[in-house]
Scaffold this motif. Structure first.
Motif, mmCIF file in Angstrom:
data_model
loop_
_atom_site.group_PDB
_atom_site.id
_atom_site.type_symbol
_atom_site.label_atom_id
_atom_site.label_comp_id
_atom_site.label_asym_id
_atom_site.label_seq_id
_atom_site.Cartn_x
_atom_site.Cartn_y
_atom_site.Cartn_z
ATOM 1 N N ILE A 1 -64.755 -37.805 29.977
ATOM 2 C CA ILE A 1 -64.384 -37.004 28.804
ATOM 3 C C ILE A 1 -64.399 -37.858 27.544
ATOM 4 O O ILE A 1 -64.853 -37.422 26.477
ATOM 5 C CB ILE A 1 -63.016 -36.339 29.018
ATOM 6 N N ALA A 2 -63.922 -39.100 27.645
ATOM 7 C CA ALA A 2 -63.930 -39.993 26.486
ATOM 8 C C ALA A 2 -65.359 -40.246 26.011
ATOM 9 O O ALA A 2 -65.643 -40.230 24.811
ATOM 10 C CB ALA A 2 -63.237 -41.311 26.831
ATOM 11 N N LYS A 3 -66.271 -40.468 26.944
ATOM 12 C CA LYS A 3 -67.667 -40.712 26.558
ATOM 13 C C LYS A 3 -68.313 -39.427 26.048
ATOM 14 O O LYS A 3 -69.125 -39.459 25.107
ATOM 15 C CB LYS A 3 -68.441 -41.272 27.747
ATOM 16 N N ARG A 4 -67.950 -38.304 26.628
ATOM 17 C CA ARG A 4 -68.468 -37.017 26.147
ATOM 18 C C ARG A 4 -68.003 -36.743 24.716
ATOM 19 O O ARG A 4 -68.758 -36.208 23.902
ATOM 20 C CB ARG A 4 -68.009 -35.889 27.081
ATOM 21 N N ASP A 5 -66.770 -37.138 24.404
ATOM 22 C CA ASP A 5 -66.254 -36.977 23.040
ATOM 23 C C ASP A 5 -67.045 -37.824 22.042
ATOM 24 O O ASP A 5 -67.270 -37.407 20.901
ATOM 25 C CB ASP A 5 -64.773 -37.351 22.981
ATOM 26 N N TYR B 1 -70.207 -38.597 22.321
ATOM 27 C CA TYR B 1 -71.485 -37.896 22.116
ATOM 28 C C TYR B 1 -71.298 -36.682 21.205
ATOM 29 O O TYR B 1 -72.091 -36.456 20.278
ATOM 30 C CB TYR B 1 -72.079 -37.480 23.454
ATOM 31 N N GLU B 2 -70.257 -35.914 21.458
ATOM 32 C CA GLU B 2 -69.989 -34.746 20.620
ATOM 33 C C GLU B 2 -69.838 -35.148 19.156
ATOM 34 O O GLU B 2 -70.356 -34.476 18.253
ATOM 35 C CB GLU B 2 -68.720 -34.028 21.097
ATOM 36 N N ALA B 3 -69.144 -36.249 18.899
ATOM 37 C CA ALA B 3 -68.951 -36.710 17.524
ATOM 38 C C ALA B 3 -70.285 -37.085 16.877
ATOM 39 O O ALA B 3 -70.500 -36.844 15.683
ATOM 40 C CB ALA B 3 -67.996 -37.903 17.496
ATOM 41 N N ARG C 1 -71.999 -33.833 16.049
ATOM 42 C CA ARG C 1 -71.295 -33.196 14.926
ATOM 43 C C ARG C 1 -71.650 -33.881 13.614
ATOM 44 O O ARG C 1 -71.791 -33.215 12.577
ATOM 45 C CB ARG C 1 -69.786 -33.219 15.146
ATOM 46 N N LYS D 1 -67.434 -28.417 13.453
ATOM 47 C CA LYS D 1 -66.925 -28.648 14.810
ATOM 48 C C LYS D 1 -67.201 -27.448 15.701
ATOM 49 O O LYS D 1 -67.668 -27.595 16.841
ATOM 50 C CB LYS D 1 -65.428 -28.946 14.772
ATOM 51 N N LEU E 1 -69.621 -27.378 19.051
ATOM 52 C CA LEU E 1 -69.156 -26.970 20.379
ATOM 53 C C LEU E 1 -69.987 -25.817 20.924
ATOM 54 O O LEU E 1 -70.339 -25.793 22.117
ATOM 55 C CB LEU E 1 -67.675 -26.571 20.311
#
Length: 209
Positions: free
Chosen positions: A126-130, A132-134, A137, A155, A159
């Protein structure tokens, strides 16, 4: 730094081959129904040899997801560094995402199975996915700031975009009518057209009383 030895390179290649096969089994059978026995059988490998590389199914799932996220982050970072317009960077990122999740490790439908991991491994993914999401974004925000995209909630748009881009892992099958690249281009056209012509975000009118 010393170059990896031939033995080390072969070990890495073997682990990647195992991950690719495991991801294919997860895709075909579903993670919960897949077994180490079936993965070993597809590899034509004794199960004991499989355990030499990965101690259990959770570890296999973790490394499938971890490898896919590494590829996604590397891809979006390379795209962000290009001398391109912001909306073109986002288009490239959309195509790269779809190609990665449909090609990397047999498409890694495992990419969406994070809930199946034990808490410690799930937290790392989840930390690594966050991260990537950032990165994605930031591309959306850049497009908005340039005027290429409508002034929407970056945001929420990110998503929605990532949720849609992961969906093909549920229905894509290799050898179908459209290649991963073609699917990526179709998604890019749909989302870029939508983001260019979306209505601006409307501030909340909920009462604060």
């Amino acid at each position: 730094m010393a170059e990896p030895s031939r033995r080390e390179r072969k070990a890495v290649e073997r682990r990647l081959a195992i991950l690719r096969t495991a991801a294919g089994v997860f895709r075909d059978r579903g993670y919960d129904s897949a077994s180490m026995d079936e993965i070993a059988e597809r590899l034509d490998m004794a199960k004991g040899n499989l355990y030499y590389y990965f101690s259990n199914k959770h570890e296999l799932l973790f490394f499938c997801q971890d490898a896919s996220l590494d590829a996604l982050i590397s891809g979006v970072d390379s795209i962000a560094a290009l001398e391109e317009e912001p909306d073109e960077k986002l288009r490239r990122a959309v195509v790269a995402h779809v190609v990665c999740v449909l090609d990397e490790l047999e498409g890694a439908s495992a990419h969406t199975e994070v809930h199946s991991l034990p808490e410690d491994l799930r937290g790392r993914i989840i930390a690594k996915r966050d991260v990537y999401e950032a990165r994605v974004r930031a591309l959306v925000e850049s497009g908005i700031a340039s005027g290429a995209l409508a002034p929407v909630d970056a945001k929420l748009a990110t998503l929605a975009l990532l949720g849609a881009l992961n969906a093909p892992t549920r229905w894509y099958r290799p050898g179908g009518k459209l290649s991963p690249e073609a699917i990526g281009e179709e998604f890019a056209s749909l989302f870029l057209d939508g983001l260019r012509h979306a209505r601006p975000s409307i501030p909340s009118t909920r009462s604060t009383r």
